[in-house]
Design a protein around this motif. Structure first.
Motif: not given
Length: 93
Positions: A1-30
């Protein structure tokens, strides 16, 4: 799945990356990202990143980083209710 991430909270700074659920308990996303100038360099120097839902950036802690071939994988988690809701959206969709 695609997830938008950034090093700062401002909209417009994010890039789209592939992601996956790494663990459900505790919740981790890769988050899978290719090394390149910009956000990747910033994320390598900090222990958090922002993931974006439709309206805003949600701060998540980078717990682990690994280099695999030509990519970096950031494993992120958070105790915040916003992150848990974001995580559920990823596992339900």
């Amino acid at each position: 799945m695609e997830t938008k991430v950034s090093s700062s909270p401002g909209k417009g700074t994010e890039i789209s990356c592939k992601s996956f659920v790494a663990s459900s308990s505790p919740p981790y996303i890769g988050i899978i990202m290719k090394p390149e100038p910009g956000i990747w360099e910033e994320l390598m120097d900090q222990d958090f990143m922002y993931v974006f839902n439709d309206s805003k950036g949600i701060r998540a802690t980078v717990k682990y980083r690994i280099e695999v071939g030509e990519s970096s994988i950031f494993f992120i988690t958070s105790d915040s209710d916003e992150f848990r809701k974001f995580f559920r959206e990823r596992t339900d969709g």
